[in-house]
Design a protein around this motif. Structure first.
Motif, PDB file in Angstrom:
ATOM      1  N   ARG A  94      -7.063  16.993  -1.735  1.00  0.00           N
ATOM      2  CA  ARG A  94      -5.900  17.864  -1.953  1.00  0.00           C
ATOM      3  C   ARG A  94      -4.605  17.067  -1.819  1.00  0.00           C
ATOM      4  NH1 ARG A  94      -4.524  23.466   1.368  1.00  0.00           N
ATOM      5  NH2 ARG A  94      -2.526  23.892   0.303  1.00  0.00           N
ATOM      6  N   GLN A  95      -4.511  16.203  -0.824  1.00  0.00           N
ATOM      7  CA  GLN A  95      -3.301  15.399  -0.636  1.00  0.00           C
ATOM      8  C   GLN A  95      -3.079  14.448  -1.803  1.00  0.00           C
ATOM      9  OE1 GLN A  95      -4.508  13.886   3.199  1.00  0.00           O
ATOM     10  NE2 GLN A  95      -2.937  15.106   4.284  1.00  0.00           N
ATOM     11  N   THR A 147     -11.379   5.061 -10.439  1.00  0.00           N
ATOM     12  CA  THR A 147     -10.743   6.252 -10.979  1.00  0.00           C
ATOM     13  C   THR A 147      -9.259   6.262 -10.627  1.00  0.00           C
ATOM     14  OG1 THR A 147     -11.184   7.569  -8.998  1.00  0.00           O
ATOM     15  CG2 THR A 147     -12.891   7.528 -10.694  1.00  0.00           C
ATOM     16  N   LEU A 148      -8.524   7.168 -11.286  1.00  0.00           N
ATOM     17  CA  LEU A 148      -7.106   7.310 -10.988  1.00  0.00           C
ATOM     18  C   LEU A 148      -6.903   7.759  -9.547  1.00  0.00           C
ATOM     19  CD1 LEU A 148      -4.192   7.289 -11.957  1.00  0.00           C
ATOM     20  CD2 LEU A 148      -4.527   9.606 -12.857  1.00  0.00           C
ATOM     21  N   ALA A 149      -7.776   8.651  -9.062  1.00  0.00           N
ATOM     22  CA  ALA A 149      -7.681   9.100  -7.668  1.00  0.00           C
ATOM     23  C   ALA A 149      -7.922   7.949  -6.702  1.00  0.00           C
ATOM     24  CB  ALA A 149      -8.685  10.226  -7.420  1.00  0.00           C
ATOM     25  N   ASP A 150      -8.882   7.075  -7.021  1.00  0.00           N
ATOM     26  CA  ASP A 150      -9.143   5.918  -6.158  1.00  0.00           C
ATOM     27  C   ASP A 150      -7.924   5.011  -6.074  1.00  0.00           C
ATOM     28  OD1 ASP A 150     -11.715   6.788  -5.725  1.00  0.00           O
ATOM     29  OD2 ASP A 150     -12.571   5.588  -7.349  1.00  0.00           O
ATOM     30  N   ALA A 153       0.195  14.468  -4.278  1.00  0.00           N
ATOM     31  CA  ALA A 153       1.024  13.284  -4.513  1.00  0.00           C
ATOM     32  C   ALA A 153       1.089  12.951  -5.999  1.00  0.00           C
ATOM     33  CB  ALA A 153       0.471  12.090  -3.725  1.00  0.00           C
ATOM     34  N   ALA A 154      -0.047  13.081  -6.702  1.00  0.00           N
ATOM     35  CA  ALA A 154      -0.062  12.825  -8.144  1.00  0.00           C
ATOM     36  C   ALA A 154       0.825  13.822  -8.874  1.00  0.00           C
ATOM     37  CB  ALA A 154      -1.493  12.893  -8.656  1.00  0.00           C
ATOM     38  N   ALA A 155       0.775  15.083  -8.474  1.00  0.00           N
ATOM     39  CA  ALA A 155       1.609  16.099  -9.119  1.00  0.00           C
ATOM     40  C   ALA A 155       3.086  15.827  -8.874  1.00  0.00           C
ATOM     41  CB  ALA A 155       1.216  17.483  -8.615  1.00  0.00           C
TER      42      ALA A 155
END
Length: 563
Positions: A467-468, A452-455, A472-474
């Motif tokens: 949350r972190q 995934t993008l989060a991974d 960071a993505a935002a």
């Protein structure tokens, strides 16, 4: 684990000059797993015990039958009495066969385990050479995949039977000499053709194995290059021509492989012929000796039981040599791959890097008289000095090829420093120093892994909370679904999103040093303008080094250095 610096391990005497460099390297490279290989070889040698037991059981059974009736009247003994007399010998023969099957199973598993340990250990040790660019991609791929796989047969099949081929026949001949010294002499004499046959076919197999590995390396390189250029090939409709070119290379590899197999089959056929001839010679001697019609004075008078014992033992004397012949091409394949594995090993750094814990405060970084020069190229930078005060930012500006990215990579240990010295908080940074915990890095081509993008964002700091990761993505402008799946080629990400992915990783990692390599490249003016305050925010409280072509990004730095 550090790489081996030479073909001869430290603390050992150099190998004989008659041994090829490939064989010396194989011996040194597989030395850490020598004990596992010796264990499997010992199990293969132990196979002589049930072999002798089977021959002895058969000889005892026939000897007991011979006591009941002359040789030409054995058929007159009834089935019941025959079974009773032959029972102990038959039980010994059957038990020996069962023991032999068990030993074979254990030896096979031990050899497979030794091969698995060797391949796994070498992959871990040689993998560092893949990332330093000192060997071509085709050589690296062929060595890391096919080259290491070639050691499977070497460790699992050749190494155990090589030792057994030198020991087992002599043990069996010594046992045969107790019964018939003359037959033992026949065994010794007939071993000579085996040695000569293997030497001749071995030289031919070595040459063909080298050619096969070179063809495999060419095919690997061609495949890698065409995969990289696939969009261009499709754009110019060149898939037909490239398919034919790949087909020619694959056909060449198939021809080379068939020649290796042809030599291997020829070697086996030669040794099978000599083995059958030797067994026939022993059979003729034993038969004529029993019938007392030898054309020369009999050196020993054999009984029926002794004759059957020797006849059953004869194939076992040559069996280790036949197994060695069947596995001999495994050695040639491993030795053909050895120079490529050695080149990959030499491409890796020979110094084990030690991690230096990251400080809690932004550090002071400095470069003094740094020279960066790649092999066979003019120096990228010469006598370069740079001072970055703690918590301040420096922008490196200059044309492409001026060394901006190389200076960033220098702090990550990815660029060779020909001369000069780095300092972090006043302490020298040598080749053995690992500062990766200090650095948050966003490169020009961020690596993407399936997931995934989060991974992918969390790769920079696996301990990060959800949350972190979202924060960071935002910050990097990645506001899409964090659960969307991305393949290994970055499918599902645009070029700008991929660049933002690298920034998100750098923003996520709580490192005191921030390295940004062209952070706004390939972004439109509006996206770059929106990202500028984010970069300034991320650099706050960190020692920052930015390589950029953008004047707007450079204006964020406290100091601009033009290369």
């Amino acid at each position: 684990m550090t790489a081996i610096e030479s073909a001869t391990p430290r603390g050992r005497k150099p190998a004989s000059r008659t041994v090829s460099p490939a064989a010396r390297w194989l011996a040194a490279a597989t030395a850490p797993w020598k004990r596992s290989a010796q264990r499997s070889a010992a199990l293969v040698i132990a196979d002589v015990v049930p072999a002798i037991g089977f021959a002895a059981g058969l000889g005892i059974a026939m000897g007991e039958l011979a006591k009941a009736a002359p040789l030409d009247q054995l058929h007159t003994i009834g089935l019941g009495p025959a079974l009773s007399m032959a029972g102990p010998g038959a039980a010994l023969a059957v038990g020996s066969l069962a023991l032999r099957a068990a030993l074979s199973l254990v030896a096979t598993r031990a050899a497979a385990d030794a091969a698995r340990q060797t391949k796994s250990g070498l992959r871990q040790r040689l993998s560092a050479g893949l990332f330093w660019g000192r060997v071509s991609d085709s050589q690296a791929m062929a060595a890391a995949v096919e080259g290491i796989d070639a050691l499977d047969g070497y460790m699992a099949r050749f190494a155990p039977v090589r030792t057994a081929a030198a020991v087992s026949p002599l043990l069996l001949i010594a046992v045969a000499a107790v019964v018939s010294p003359f037959t033992a002499g026949i065994f010794l004499f007939t071993l000579l053709p085996f040695v000569i046959g293997m030497a001749l076919t071995g030289m031919a197999a070595a040459a063909e194995s080298r050619k096969q590995f070179q063809a495999m390396e060419r095919l690997s390189g061609l495949f890698v290059d065409r995969i990289r250029a696939l969009p261009t090939i499709l754009a110019f409709q060149g898939e037909g021509a490239e398919t034919r070119r790949m087909g020619v290379a694959a056909h060449e590899l198939a021809l080379r492989t068939s020649k290796v197999l042809k030599v291997a089959f020829l070697s086996s056929a030669i040794l099978e012929f000599f083995s059958a001839l030797a067994v026939a010679l022993v059979a003729v001697y034993c038969g004529f000796n029993l019938l007392r019609i030898l054309p020369f004075p009999a050196p020993d008078a054999l009984t029926l039981g002794q004759a059957f014992f020797l006849l059953a033992l004869a194939p076992e004397v040559y069996h280790p040599m036949r197994r060695l012949s069947a596995a001999y091409h495994e050695r040639q394949a491993a030795e053909a791959a050895a120079p490529h594995l050695e080149a990959l090993e030499e491409a890796a750094p020979t110094i084990e890097r030690q991690k230096r814990p990251a400080p809690v405060h932004p550090p002071h970084l400095a470069m003094q008289s740094v020279t960066i020069a790649y092999p066979d190229h003019a120096p990228v930078l010469t006598d370069f000095d740079l001072d970055i005060p703690a918590g301040r930012s420096v922008a490196l500006v200059g044309p492409s090829g001026s060394g901006k990215s190389s200076l960033l990579h220098l702090w990550l240990g990815l660029t060779p420093m020909t001369a000069g010295q780095l300092f972090a908080d006043g302490q020298p940074v040598g080749p053995e120093t690992d500062l990766t915990d200090w650095m948050a890095y966003a490169g020009q081509a961020p690596m993407v892994v399936p997931g995934t993008l989060a991974d992918n964002i969390a790769l920079a700091w696996p301990q990060a909370t959800t949350r972190q990761i979202l924060e960071a993505a935002a910050m990097a402008g990645l506001n899409g679904d964090m659960g969307r799946v991305i393949d290994e080629r970055g499918g599902g990400l645009s070029g700008g999103e991929r660049r933002r992915l690298g920034l998100a990783r750098a923003f996520l990692k709580p490192a005191p040093v921030l390295l940004l390599d062209e952070p706004t490249a390939h972004l439109d003016a509006a996206s770059e303008k929106a990202l500028l305050p984010v970069i300034a925010r991320a650099a706050k409280g960190r020692t920052t080094l930015i390589a950029t072509h953008s004047d707007a990004v450079a204006a964020l730095a406290d100091k601009i250095v033009r290369l």
